[in-house]
Design an enzyme around this catalytic site. Structure first.
Site, PDB file in Angstrom:
ATOM      1  N   ASP A 195      -2.282   5.191   1.279  1.00  0.00           N
ATOM      2  CA  ASP A 195      -2.555   4.049   0.405  1.00  0.00           C
ATOM      3  C   ASP A 195      -3.413   2.954   1.019  1.00  0.00           C
ATOM      4  O   ASP A 195      -3.565   1.888   0.430  1.00  0.00           O
ATOM      5  CB  ASP A 195      -1.243   3.441  -0.104  1.00  0.00           C
ATOM      6  CG  ASP A 195      -0.313   3.017   1.020  1.00  0.00           C
ATOM      7  OD1 ASP A 195      -0.574   3.381   2.174  1.00  0.00           O
ATOM      8  OD2 ASP A 195       0.672   2.315   0.725  1.00  0.00           O
ATOM      9  N   GLU A 196      -3.999   3.184   2.193  1.00  0.00           N
ATOM     10  CA  GLU A 196      -4.892   2.160   2.743  1.00  0.00           C
ATOM     11  C   GLU A 196      -5.931   2.795   3.650  1.00  0.00           C
ATOM     12  O   GLU A 196      -5.713   3.858   4.240  1.00  0.00           O
ATOM     13  CB  GLU A 196      -4.119   1.074   3.484  1.00  0.00           C
ATOM     14  CG  GLU A 196      -3.358   1.543   4.699  1.00  0.00           C
ATOM     15  CD  GLU A 196      -2.731   0.386   5.471  1.00  0.00           C
ATOM     16  OE1 GLU A 196      -3.389  -0.656   5.632  1.00  0.00           O
ATOM     17  OE2 GLU A 196      -1.581   0.551   5.917  1.00  0.00           O
TER      18      GLU A 196
END
Length: 377
Positions: free
Chosen positions: A119-120
Site C-alpha cells: 500500500d505504499e
C-alpha cells in the site's frame, strides 16, 4: 567513523532542481478495500484481523481510528475502545490484486518505483515518462487515477528526498497531498514532533523527551558528538533528519533480506501455555507484514530475549517457499516447542521470515543523478 555532511553537501540537498520524489500511501488500505467491496460497511468502524480473544488488528478504518483503534492492537482491546467495531478476515489475494493495479499506474509515469509494501511506494519522477515535468502535477494525476480505477483514496507527499516525501504524505491524511519544495525541508522538519520521524518509536521519543527533545528544532540544536553519546548508531541519521537531509536513491524492486515482527511484553512471560498463545499473536503480526510485502521465503527464525537481556534464536529452513500463515505458524510453533521449557522468563519474542524469493536488482537501479531536473517542481 562517518562525518557529518559538509555545508556544501547540505546546501546541495536544499538546492532547487535536484530530485523529484513522490511517496504514495493508500488510506487505511485493507479496511478501505473491505468497505469498497461491502457497501454496508461504509461509514462504519471496520477492523481487518482476527476477532478472537488473541486476535490482532491488521488494519483499521478511519471511523475505527477515531475511537483509538490502531493496527497491531489486540482485538480484545480494540473492542473495548469501540464496541461497535466490525471485524473482517484479511483477503490478501484481493489486496495484492489491487496493489498490482496501483503499481501499474505508477509505472505509467516512471520506471523508478520502490515499493515498501502493498500500500505504499516511493517514485522518482525527476525525469517522468510523459514529460509532465511537475512532480506535484504527477502526484495529483496518480491520486485521481487511483480513485477512478480502484475506488480507493491515496495520500501523497512530494519533495526532493525520500525522508521529506514520506513525512509529507502523512501530513494531510486521508486523501491529501502535501508538497515540501526545495529550500523548505529544514523548516518543515523543525516544527514536527520527533515521534513523526521514521525510526523513532515510542521508547525513542520517551528518551528524547527526557533530554528535552520534543521537536525537530530541539534535535537540531544537538551536535553530532552529543547525539552519538546518547543514540549510538542512530545518531548520524538523526543529525541529517533534523536538517531535512536524505541522500538515498529510489531503488526499484529493492531486494529484502527478511520480513517479520517482534514485541516486547509489559511483563515477563514464563508459562509455556502463555508463550504459545503469545506466539500466535506474533505470527499474526509477522504474517500481516509478510503479506503487505508480498513476500515468500524458506527460513523461519524465532527470537527470544530474556529477563537479563540475553537472547536466543532458533531457525529452520524448508524446501518450499512459505506462502501461507498456516505454513509459517507450523514452523514457528515447532521452533518454540524445541526450546521449552525456557531457562528464564522472556521479555521479547519475534518471528522472522528470510531467504526471501524476491527478484533482486542492481544496487543502482532507480537512482537518478543530481542535477537532472530542469522543469518546475
Amino acid at each position: 567513523m562517518p562525518l557529518p555532511p559538509s555545508p556544501t553537501a547540505a546546501a546541495a540537498e536544499d538546492a532547487p532542481g535536484l530530485r523529484k520524489i513522490i511517496h504514495v500511501d493508500m488510506d487505511a488500505f485493507y479496511a478501505s478495500v473491505e468497505q469498497r467491496d461491502a457497501p454496508e460497511l461504509r461509514g462504519r468502524p471496520v477492523a481487518v484481523g482476527g476477532s478472537a480473544a488473541r486476535g490482532v488488528v491488521a488494519a483499521a478504518s478511519y471511523e475505527a481510528r477515531a475511537f483509538g483503534v490502531r493496527s497491531a492492537m489486540p482485538s480484545a482491546r480494540a473492542v473495548q475502545l469501540c464496541p461497535e467495531l466490525i471485524f473482517r478476515r484479511p483477503r490478501f489475494e484481493v489486496y495484492r490484486a489491487v496493489s498490482q493495479q496501483i503499481r501499474a499506474i505508477f509505472l505509467d509515469y516512471t520506471p523508478h518505483v520502490e515499493p515498501l509494501s502493498l500500500d505504499e511506494a516511493y517514485l522518482d519522477v525527476t525525469r517522468d515518462l510523459r514529460g509532465i515535468g511537475s512532480a506535484t502535477r504527477i502526484a495529483e494525476l496518480i491520486r485521481q487515477r487511483i480513485r477512478a480505477e480502484t475506488g480507493l483514496t491515496a495520500s501523497a507527499g512530494v519533495s526532493y528526498n525520500k525522508f521529506l516525501a514520506k513525512l509529507a504524505s502523512d501530513q494531510n491524511k486521508p486523501d491529501g497531498l502535501c508538497v515540501i519544495r526545495p529550500g523548505e525541508g529544514a523548516a518543515f522538519v523543525a516544527s514536527l514532533p520527533v515521534a513523526r520521524f521514521h525510526g523513532v518509536g515510542p521508547r525513542g521519543a520517551e528518551k528524547m523527551a527526557g533530554l528535552g527533545i520534543a521537536t525537530g528544532a530541539d534535535l537540531r540544536r544537538l551536535d553530532l558528538a552529543t547525539l552519538r553519546q546518547h543514540f549510538g548508531a542512530q545518531a548520524d541519521y538523526l543529525y541529517r533528519a533534523a536538517r531535512g537531509i536524505d541522500l538515498r536513491a529510489v531503488m526499484a524492486d529493492r531486494p529484502r533480506k527478511s520480513v517479520g515482527a517482534e514485541r516486547t511484553f509489559d511483563r515477563d512471560l514464563s508459562s509455556g501455555s502463555v508463550l504459545r498463545e503469545t506466539l500466535e499473536t506474533i505470527i499474526d503480526l509477522a504474517w500481516d507484514r509478510i503479506a503487505r510485502a508480498d513476500a515468500s521465503g524458506r527460513t523461519v527464525t524465532l527470537k527470544l530475549k530474556f529477563r537479563d537481556f540475553s537472547a536466543m534464536s532458533r531457525a529452520r529452513s524448508v524446501a518450499a517457499p512459505i506462502a501461507t500463515r498456516v505454513a509459517l505458524a507450523e514452523v514457528a510453533r515447532g521452533l518454540l516447542d524445541q526450546v521449552l521449557p525456557l531457562p528464564q522468563p522472556v521479555r521479547l519474542m519475534g518471528v522472522t521470515l528470510s531467504a526471501l524469493d524476491e527478484p533482486g536488482q542492481d544496487a543502482d537501479a532507480g537512482a537518478t543523478a543530481p542535477g537532472q531536473a530542469q522543469l518546475p517542481f
